[in-house]
Design a protein around this motif. Structure first.
Motif, PDB file in Angstrom:
ATOM      1  N   ASP A  64     -24.343  -7.763   3.426  1.00 52.86           N
ATOM      2  CA  ASP A  64     -23.458  -8.084   2.294  1.00 52.86           C
ATOM      3  C   ASP A  64     -24.264  -8.521   1.078  1.00 52.86           C
ATOM      4  OD1 ASP A  64     -21.266  -7.471   3.872  1.00 52.86           O
ATOM      5  OD2 ASP A  64     -20.781  -9.580   4.314  1.00 52.86           O
ATOM      6  N   ASP A  67     -25.767  -5.445  -0.419  1.00 50.86           N
ATOM      7  CA  ASP A  67     -24.741  -4.707  -1.151  1.00 50.86           C
ATOM      8  C   ASP A  67     -24.425  -5.378  -2.488  1.00 50.86           C
ATOM      9  OD1 ASP A  67     -24.682  -3.008   1.038  1.00 50.86           O
ATOM     10  OD2 ASP A  67     -22.774  -3.782   1.810  1.00 50.86           O
ATOM     11  N   SER A  70     -27.240  -4.664  -4.909  1.00 51.00           N
ATOM     12  CA  SER A  70     -27.196  -3.258  -5.308  1.00 51.00           C
ATOM     13  C   SER A  70     -26.060  -2.983  -6.295  1.00 51.00           C
ATOM     14  CB  SER A  70     -27.045  -2.375  -4.064  1.00 51.00           C
ATOM     15  OG  SER A  70     -27.006  -1.018  -4.431  1.00 51.00           O
ATOM     16  N   ARG A  71     -24.871  -3.526  -6.028  1.00 48.40           N
ATOM     17  CA  ARG A  71     -23.716  -3.328  -6.925  1.00 48.40           C
ATOM     18  C   ARG A  71     -24.015  -3.809  -8.340  1.00 48.40           C
ATOM     19  NH1 ARG A  71     -20.784  -5.094  -2.621  1.00 48.40           N
ATOM     20  NH2 ARG A  71     -20.600  -7.193  -3.469  1.00 48.40           N
ATOM     21  N   SER A  96     -25.364  -0.329   4.982  1.00 41.41           N
ATOM     22  CA  SER A  96     -25.599  -1.207   3.836  1.00 41.41           C
ATOM     23  C   SER A  96     -26.289  -0.434   2.711  1.00 41.41           C
ATOM     24  CB  SER A  96     -26.488  -2.390   4.258  1.00 41.41           C
ATOM     25  OG  SER A  96     -27.828  -1.954   4.406  1.00 41.41           O
ATOM     26  N   ALA A  97     -26.502  -1.129   1.602  1.00 39.33           N
ATOM     27  CA  ALA A  97     -27.213  -0.547   0.461  1.00 39.33           C
ATOM     28  C   ALA A  97     -28.726  -0.549   0.663  1.00 39.33           C
ATOM     29  CB  ALA A  97     -26.866  -1.329  -0.805  1.00 39.33           C
TER      30      ALA A  97
END
Length: 120
Positions: A64, A67, A70-71, A96-97
């Motif tokens: 998480d 992510d 990355s977002r 995941s990212a």
């Protein structure tokens, strides 16, 4: 090229050890933090090329955190790390990212570069 690293782990001992190891190998560690919020703050404050994020981050899920970084376009290339074997965390990593996984016992500049450098 010298990467700028962010290390995210809930173990102070690991943070110190990983930072010392990478810096001894010539890497620049811009921050070593223990929470997702601190990771976002650190990556916002200073550009990061590579983030090493613990899969099991205390009360948080490392995937998480990866992510979230990355977002926001932060953290550069993100590797999840763990003391567990790759086969134990493969689902977490692939969903995941993160661009890859590295066992904590294998952390080195060379190992990180090997994961991040595509094969010819």
């Amino acid at each position: 090229m010298t990467y700028r690293y962010l290390i995210v782990d809930d173990s102070e001992r690991f943070l110190r050890s990983a930072r010392r190891l990478l810096e001894r190998e010539g890497a620049t560690v811009v921050a070593a933090v223990s929470t997702g919020d601190d990771a976002i703050a650190a990556a916002t404050a200073t550009p990061v090329d590579v983030s090493l994020v613990d899969v099991y981050l205390g009360g948080e899920n490392g995937a998480d955190v990866a992510d979230a970084l990355s977002r926001r376009g932060l953290g550069g290339k993100i590797l999840l790390v763990s003391t567990r074997a790759a086969e134990d965390v493969v689902d977490v990593v692939t969903q995941s990212a993160a661009v890859g996984f590295l066992p904590k016992s294998d952390i080195s500049v060379a190992a990180i570069r090997a994961i991040l450098t595509p094969a010819p």
